[in-house]
Enzyme design. Structure first.
Site, short mmCIF file in Angstrom:
data_model
loop_
_atom_site.label_atom_id
_atom_site.label_comp_id
_atom_site.label_asym_id
_atom_site.label_seq_id
_atom_site.Cartn_x
_atom_site.Cartn_y
_atom_site.Cartn_z
N ASP A 1 0.84 -1.21 0.00
CA ASP A 1 0.00 0.00 0.00
C ASP A 1 0.87 1.25 0.00
OD1 ASP A 1 -2.14 -1.71 0.28
OD2 ASP A 1 -2.23 -1.49 2.47
N1 URA Z 1 -1.21 -5.95 3.89
C1 URA Z 1 -1.70 -4.70 3.90
O1 URA Z 1 -2.72 -4.42 4.51
N2 URA Z 1 -1.01 -3.76 3.23
C2 URA Z 1 0.15 -3.99 2.57
O2 URA Z 1 0.73 -3.07 2.01
C3 URA Z 1 0.64 -5.31 2.58
C4 URA Z 1 -0.06 -6.27 3.25
#
Ligand code: URA
Length: 239
Positions: free
Chosen positions: A105
């Site tokens: 993310d």
């Molecule tokens: N899980 C999440 O919630 N975000 C990420 O970036 C990776 C795994």
């Protein structure tokens, strides 16, 4: 060099996964020595044949892999009109052949692998292959033994099935708790949704390992390096 199947060559050249390159062959997008390629199983000699995808002459690197320390604030995409992308940080000569293995993310930091092998990238992301990913997590709310058990058993994140067994190691309990979580699947926002199911909000998330490869802590955020031979070998086992 000996010959290899066209679809394998294309996947290794970073054109796409094995199924994506099959479609491109079918659509007549690939040429071998100026002639449109007919079939994925055709044999090519990467040293002698000139293989093109659109206007691009493809070159072959048997295996290319690098690790990137993703900083917060950039998105895992090849291009984006309004945000910096992870690609903006990669400045190696083979950049056009590489793509990120999975997504982090925008606010997640840490280990992002880049490979030129579409099939391997696909395997590393498929829950069938149980490739472990470990995250360092800070949460609002006190983590408990019940959270450990719930993650072991699988939690409901609104998908068809509960999550696969995951290992939570609590490092610090308090109003802000610290932990490590190892999962072997990668649904959208998976870690945040798992903690949300337990009533806890993730306030900091960093991936620290994937497929046995640990984020090199001497790599500053925004920096990348090629994998060492030992690290590459750990990935090639998955092939
Ligand atoms: N899980 C999440 O919630 N975000 C990420 O970036 C990776 C795994």
């Amino acid at each position: 060099m000996s010959t290899m199947r066209l679809d394998k060559f294309l996947a290794l050249s970073g054109v796409g996964t094995r199924s994506e390159v099959k479609k491109k062959i079918k659509n007549g997008e690939i040429k071998i020595n100026g002639e449109t390629a007919e079939k994925p199983e055709m044999k090519v000699d990467p040293e002698r044949d000139s293989i093109t995808y659109g206007n691009e002459l493809l070159s072959y690197h048997s295996f290319l892999a690098l690790m990137f320390h993703k900083p917060a604030g950039c998105i895992t995409a090849v291009s984006d009109p309004s945000h910096k992308t992870v690609m903006d940080f990669i400045d190696c000569p083979q950049k056009s052949q590489l793509f990120p293995v999975g997504r982090l993310d925008i606010d997640t930091e840490g280990l992002l692998l880049f490979l030129n092998d579409g099939d391997l990238a696909h395997k590393m992301l498929s829950p069938r292959h149980h490739v472990e990913k470990t995250y360092y997590v800070e949460t609002e709310g006190i983590l408990t033994e019940e959270d450990i058990l719930a993650f072991q058993e699988g939690v409901d994140i609104g998908e068809k099935n509960p999550t696969l067994p995951a290992k939570l190691t609590i490092l610090e309990r308090g109003a802000k708790s610290k932990a490590e979580l190892t999962i072997c699947e990668g649904k959208f926002h998976q870690v945040k949704r798992m903690f949300a199911d337990r009533g806890k909000k993730v306030c900091y998330l960093k991936r620290i390992s994937m497929g046995g490869i640990k984020l090199d802590e001497s790599l500053a955020p925004g920096k990348w390096r090629y994998l060492t031979e030992e690290e590459s070998a750990m990935l090639q086992i998955l092939k």
